[in-house]
Motif scaffolding. Structure first.
Motif, mmCIF file in Angstrom:
data_model
loop_
_atom_site.group_PDB
_atom_site.id
_atom_site.type_symbol
_atom_site.label_atom_id
_atom_site.label_comp_id
_atom_site.label_asym_id
_atom_site.label_seq_id
_atom_site.Cartn_x
_atom_site.Cartn_y
_atom_site.Cartn_z
ATOM 1 N N TRP A 1 0.805 -1.221 0.000
ATOM 2 C CA TRP A 1 0.000 0.000 0.000
ATOM 3 C C TRP A 1 0.843 1.277 0.000
ATOM 4 O O TRP A 1 0.863 2.030 0.975
ATOM 5 C CB TRP A 1 -0.947 0.022 1.207
ATOM 6 N N PRO A 2 1.557 1.531 -1.109
ATOM 7 C CA PRO A 2 2.335 2.786 -1.171
ATOM 8 C C PRO A 2 1.457 4.027 -1.064
ATOM 9 O O PRO A 2 1.920 5.088 -0.629
ATOM 10 C CB PRO A 2 3.028 2.702 -2.541
ATOM 11 N N GLY A 3 0.183 3.912 -1.466
ATOM 12 C CA GLY A 3 -0.739 5.041 -1.329
ATOM 13 C C GLY A 3 -1.503 5.054 -0.026
ATOM 14 O O GLY A 3 -2.392 5.891 0.176
ATOM 15 N N ASN A 4 -1.198 4.076 0.859
ATOM 16 C CA ASN A 4 -1.758 4.003 2.202
ATOM 17 C C ASN A 4 -3.284 3.902 2.195
ATOM 18 O O ASN A 4 -3.845 3.258 1.313
ATOM 19 C CB ASN A 4 -1.265 5.196 3.030
ATOM 20 N N VAL A 5 -3.941 4.511 3.193
ATOM 21 C CA VAL A 5 -5.380 4.320 3.380
ATOM 22 C C VAL A 5 -6.161 4.806 2.164
ATOM 23 O O VAL A 5 -7.162 4.204 1.779
ATOM 24 C CB VAL A 5 -5.861 5.046 4.658
ATOM 25 N N ARG A 6 -5.683 5.878 1.530
ATOM 26 C CA ARG A 6 -6.385 6.389 0.349
ATOM 27 C C ARG A 6 -6.389 5.360 -0.777
ATOM 28 O O ARG A 6 -7.394 5.153 -1.452
ATOM 29 C CB ARG A 6 -5.718 7.683 -0.122
ATOM 30 N N GLU A 7 -5.260 4.666 -0.972
ATOM 31 C CA GLU A 7 -5.195 3.642 -2.009
ATOM 32 C C GLU A 7 -6.082 2.450 -1.667
ATOM 33 O O GLU A 7 -6.739 1.870 -2.552
ATOM 34 C CB GLU A 7 -3.750 3.181 -2.208
ATOM 35 N N LEU A 8 -6.131 2.091 -0.382
ATOM 36 C CA LEU A 8 -6.996 0.996 0.043
ATOM 37 C C LEU A 8 -8.463 1.333 -0.228
ATOM 38 O O LEU A 8 -9.223 0.499 -0.733
ATOM 39 C CB LEU A 8 -6.784 0.707 1.531
ATOM 40 N N GLU A 9 -8.858 2.554 0.074
ATOM 41 C CA GLU A 9 -10.246 2.949 -0.185
ATOM 42 C C GLU A 9 -10.559 2.886 -1.673
ATOM 43 O O GLU A 9 -11.628 2.411 -2.077
ATOM 44 C CB GLU A 9 -10.520 4.358 0.340
ATOM 45 N N ASN A 10 -9.639 3.363 -2.503
ATOM 46 C CA ASN A 10 -9.865 3.308 -3.952
ATOM 47 C C ASN A 10 -10.002 1.865 -4.436
ATOM 48 O O ASN A 10 -10.833 1.562 -5.304
ATOM 49 C CB ASN A 10 -8.718 3.995 -4.690
ATOM 50 N N ALA A 11 -9.190 0.956 -3.876
ATOM 51 C CA ALA A 11 -9.259 -0.448 -4.282
ATOM 52 C C ALA A 11 -10.598 -1.064 -3.905
ATOM 53 O O ALA A 11 -11.210 -1.803 -4.691
ATOM 54 C CB ALA A 11 -8.109 -1.226 -3.632
ATOM 55 N N ILE A 12 -11.089 -0.754 -2.701
ATOM 56 C CA ILE A 12 -12.375 -1.306 -2.269
ATOM 57 C C ILE A 12 -13.518 -0.693 -3.062
ATOM 58 O O ILE A 12 -14.476 -1.374 -3.447
ATOM 59 C CB ILE A 12 -12.574 -1.083 -0.754
ATOM 60 N N GLU A 13 -13.436 0.604 -3.354
ATOM 61 C CA GLU A 13 -14.482 1.246 -4.162
ATOM 62 C C GLU A 13 -14.543 0.594 -5.541
ATOM 63 O O GLU A 13 -15.630 0.336 -6.077
ATOM 64 C CB GLU A 13 -14.211 2.737 -4.295
ATOM 65 N N ARG A 14 -13.377 0.324 -6.139
ATOM 66 C CA ARG A 14 -13.342 -0.337 -7.448
ATOM 67 C C ARG A 14 -13.977 -1.721 -7.355
ATOM 68 O O ARG A 14 -14.755 -2.130 -8.233
ATOM 69 C CB ARG A 14 -11.901 -0.461 -7.933
ATOM 70 N N ALA A 15 -13.664 -2.450 -6.281
ATOM 71 C CA ALA A 15 -14.214 -3.796 -6.126
ATOM 72 C C ALA A 15 -15.732 -3.767 -5.982
ATOM 73 O O ALA A 15 -16.437 -4.627 -6.515
ATOM 74 C CB ALA A 15 -13.580 -4.473 -4.917
ATOM 75 N N VAL A 16 -16.235 -2.764 -5.268
ATOM 76 C CA VAL A 16 -17.684 -2.640 -5.106
ATOM 77 C C VAL A 16 -18.352 -2.316 -6.436
ATOM 78 O O VAL A 16 -19.400 -2.882 -6.795
ATOM 79 C CB VAL A 16 -18.013 -1.547 -4.055
ATOM 80 N N VAL A 17 -17.735 -1.426 -7.206
ATOM 81 C CA VAL A 17 -18.324 -1.009 -8.481
ATOM 82 C C VAL A 17 -18.226 -2.121 -9.522
ATOM 83 O O VAL A 17 -19.192 -2.396 -10.256
ATOM 84 C CB VAL A 17 -17.625 0.269 -8.987
ATOM 85 N N MET A 18 -17.082 -2.779 -9.583
ATOM 86 C CA MET A 18 -16.851 -3.771 -10.631
ATOM 87 C C MET A 18 -17.462 -5.139 -10.298
ATOM 88 O O MET A 18 -17.761 -5.923 -11.189
ATOM 89 C CB MET A 18 -15.351 -3.944 -10.879
ATOM 90 N N GLY A 19 -17.622 -5.427 -9.015
ATOM 91 C CA GLY A 19 -18.163 -6.725 -8.626
ATOM 92 C C GLY A 19 -19.658 -6.815 -8.871
ATOM 93 O O GLY A 19 -20.369 -5.803 -8.903
ATOM 94 N N SER A 20 -20.146 -8.043 -9.022
ATOM 95 C CA SER A 20 -21.574 -8.229 -9.281
ATOM 96 C C SER A 20 -22.252 -9.079 -8.212
ATOM 97 O O SER A 20 -23.475 -9.096 -8.110
ATOM 98 C CB SER A 20 -21.778 -8.888 -10.656
ATOM 99 N N GLY A 21 -21.465 -9.786 -7.427
ATOM 100 C CA GLY A 21 -22.042 -10.645 -6.395
ATOM 101 C C GLY A 21 -22.086 -9.958 -5.051
ATOM 102 O O GLY A 21 -21.877 -8.750 -4.925
#
Length: 640
Positions: free
Chosen positions: A537-557
């Motif tokens: 996590w070189p971008g720290n908490v901000r990068e983690l939030e972006n990764a989870i937001e992407r997973a929520v948007v891209m995921g279907s289940g």
């Protein structure tokens, strides 16, 4: 008038663009209504959409963001005088008739001239009416004064904006009183603190400052008396000396306090330097009566303006998430630090890598301090161009520079009584560092284009992700400012040093972004958690939030799986004991084999290997780092 944008900075500087009934888009491509050829601007960066009588500014997912009055936005309603910044270009939104105001003269406080008070009376007591003029001339003057009062009453009932009201009042007052110049001064929480000063000159083309007698203003405010005074003149004494006075033509002034419910809210100041013009007690009586009527309207206009500004600030603050999540030992130390420093007024310096939550800690300090009910005002010193940052921080007077269409309070003034947060303080320009040092030392500053000092009661919290000690050695940061900021300091831990907080943060962000996306709550699979825990996590908490937001948007289940995560996370080396799906094991193994084979075929030439694989050399290096292949490459291949 037709609403329009005026470009005040960038390649289109000086050009005007009408805001018609259709959408106006700003971007790099030629199909935009406002096209700016700059790589820092997205192809379609933002748009301005008419919404009834209003206009909405909408960011179109731009890479570098759209700034409204220095703050990044997704969507906002434009107001008259708003500044829109897109990459290196800046625009002013002009939505009303007063978009091209007359230039206002600067203000200077004069403390050198000796004044002789000819008459002074309390504002509640009228000076004695004297037959200053006779016959028809006296009747003509009374008629003119009555007509002016009727016009003033009409203006007071129709004009709501403070600056417009001040200008109209001074113009109508000088139709009756033959003054050359004048000013309306509004005070803040105390009479020593001026919240605004509006200067007026009958012949503004002279470009001379309005010199205000500090002594007359102080007496009108402190003693609540209307003052009529004359300046002294230099005269040679018998012994060849000079009496106290001033060189130049004699001057006459009027200063009338503005009182609302037994509270002094300001003063009207008038002056003439024309030796053929005489200001008298009759003028003072008329101005005192007008001041009793105008004071309420001026105070209401100022209060309304403050409420509008506060409403905008609170709306902006609602858009910011302010929660700190974490239960690790390192975060417990952060919580203890907040609890200790919050009640004190000391300046705080927060260090830490980008994305560690420095602003969240600053807000937590503010919310737990005695200033919690006052404003928390954030300034990103790196997000605003250096040419505009001075105005953003210190405010400006109307006409101080091109595009200064009205008086504007700076962030420092808005934060009065509360907390000023200076993010990316290392990016502050040298000239602004000197001005900030004065604020920290004296709690005093001046708006751009003004010489009137404004005192503020603020607590300063600064943040940086840079090495300030190195910046001092390099001459980029003032050592005296550094020591003023570093009264109390803390360094926030990066996310890789508190991995035990990652599952808690990931769950928090999943719930948050499911709510924003109107999706049912989702859980995170054990396999996905393994990747989240082992990534650096070189971008720290901000990068983690972006990764989870992407997973929520891209995921279907209803479960976040590894394939929903960004590709960078899936390229890391996971310990064998972690649960990995067979598919991702095979993908990673195939990537390793292909890279090693290409490097062997090219004799360790990274550029040739990248070409053979159809990759950019920089991406190949990142893959090698994420897959931990460097040691294996050194053992098996001799790079050339």
């Amino acid at each position: 008038m037709i609403p329009k944008l005026v470009c005040i900075d960038g390649p289109l500087r000086g050009r005007e663009f009408k805001l018609a009934e259709s959408t106006v888009r700003i971007g790099r491509q030629l199909d935009n209504e406002i096209s700016i050829a700059d790589p820092r601007i997205s192809k379609h960066h933002c748009k301005i959409l008419p919404a009834g009588p209003e206009f909405r500014l909408i960011d179109l997912g731009s890479h570098n963001g759209t700034l409204l009055n220095g703050r990044p936005i997704r969507e906002r309603t434009l107001e008259h005088g708003d500044e829109i910044r897109v990459g290196p270009s800046a625009f002013i939104a002009l939505l009303r008739e007063d978009d091209v105001p007359a230039a206002r003269p600067p203000i200077q406080f004069d403390e050198t001239i000796s004044w002789v008070t000819r008459y002074a009376s309390g504002v509640e007591a009228s000076p004695p009416a004297k037959p200053l003029v006779a016959g028809d001339r006296r009747s003509e003057r009374a008629s003119r004064e009555l007509e002016a009062l009727l016009k003033v009453n009409a203006v007071l009932a129709s004009v709501k904006r403070l600056e417009e009201l001040e200008q109209r009042l001074l113009e109508m007052i000088t139709e009756v009183i033959p003054a050359d110049r004048g000013a309306i001064i509004m005070v803040g929480e105390s009479i020593e603190h001026f919240s605004s000063i509006f200067g007026w000159d009958r012949t503004p083309e002279r470009g001379l400052p309005v010199e205000i007698s500090r002594a007359a203003i102080d007496r009108a405010l402190r003693e609540r008396v209307a003052v009529l005074s004359d300046s002294g003149t230099l005269n040679a004494g018998a012994g060849g000396g000079e009496e106290r006075g001033t060189a130049g033509p004699p001057r006459t002034l009027l200063a009338v306090p503005l009182v609302v419910f037994d509270r002094v809210v300001g003063v009207i100041y008038l002056e003439t330097r024309d030796s053929q013009v005489h200001l008298d007690e009759g003028h003072l009586e008329w101005l005192s009566g007008l001041g009793r009527v105008a004071a309420v309207a001026l105070e209401n206009a100022r209060r309304s303006q403050w409420l509008e500004s506060e409403n905008r600030r609170l709306r902006d603050e609602l858009d910011l998430d302010r929660s700190i999540v974490g239960e690790s030992l390192l975060m417990q130390d952060v919580y203890r630090f907040i609890a200790k420093v919050a009640p004190a007024p000391a300046t705080v310096l927060i260090r830490g890598e980008s994305g560690t939550g420095k602003e969240l800690v600053a807000r937590a300090i503010h919310r737990n301090s005695p200033r919690a009910e006052k404003p928390f005002v954030a300034v990103n010193c790196a997000a605003v161009a250096e040419t505009l940052l001075e105005s953003e921080m210190f405010g400006h007077e109307k006409g101080a520079f091109t595009g200064a269409i009205g008086q504007k309070k700076g962030k420092i003034e808005v934060a009065d009584g509360g907390t000023l947060f200076l993010d990316e303080i290392s990016e502050l320009a040298p000239n602004l560092q000197a001005k900030l040092l004065r604020v920290l030392q004296e709690r005093e500053f001046e708006r751009v284009g003004s010489t009137c000092p404004i005192r503020v009661d603020i607590r300063v919290v600064a943040a940086t992700n840079q090495d300030l000690e190195k910046a001092i050695k390099d001459g980029r940061f003032r050592a005296d400012l550094y020591y003023r900021l570093k009264v109390v300091s803390i360094t926030l831990p990066p996310l890789r040093e508190r991995r035990e907080d990652i599952p808690l943060l990931a769950h928090y962000f999943a719930v948050k972004h499911c709510g924003r996306s109107n999706r049912p709550a989702v859980s995170i699979s054990e396999e996905a958690h393994a990747y989240l825990r082992h990534y650096d996590w070189p971008g720290n908490v901000r990068e983690l939030e972006n990764a989870i937001e992407r997973a929520v948007v891209m995921g279907s289940g209803d479960v976040i799986l590894p394939e929903n995560l960004p590709e960078d996370l899936l390229e890391i080396d996971i310990p064998a004991k972690s649960l990995l799906p067979h598919f991702h094991q095979m993908v990673k193994r195939t990537k390793r084999d292909l890279i090693l084979k290409a490097l062997k075929q090219t004799g360790g030439n990274y550029v040739e290997a990248a070409k053979a694989l159809g990759l950019q050399p920089t991406y190949l290096h990142r893959l090698i780092r994420n897959l931990n292949l460097r040691a294996e490459i050194r053992e098996q291949i001799s790079p050339r």
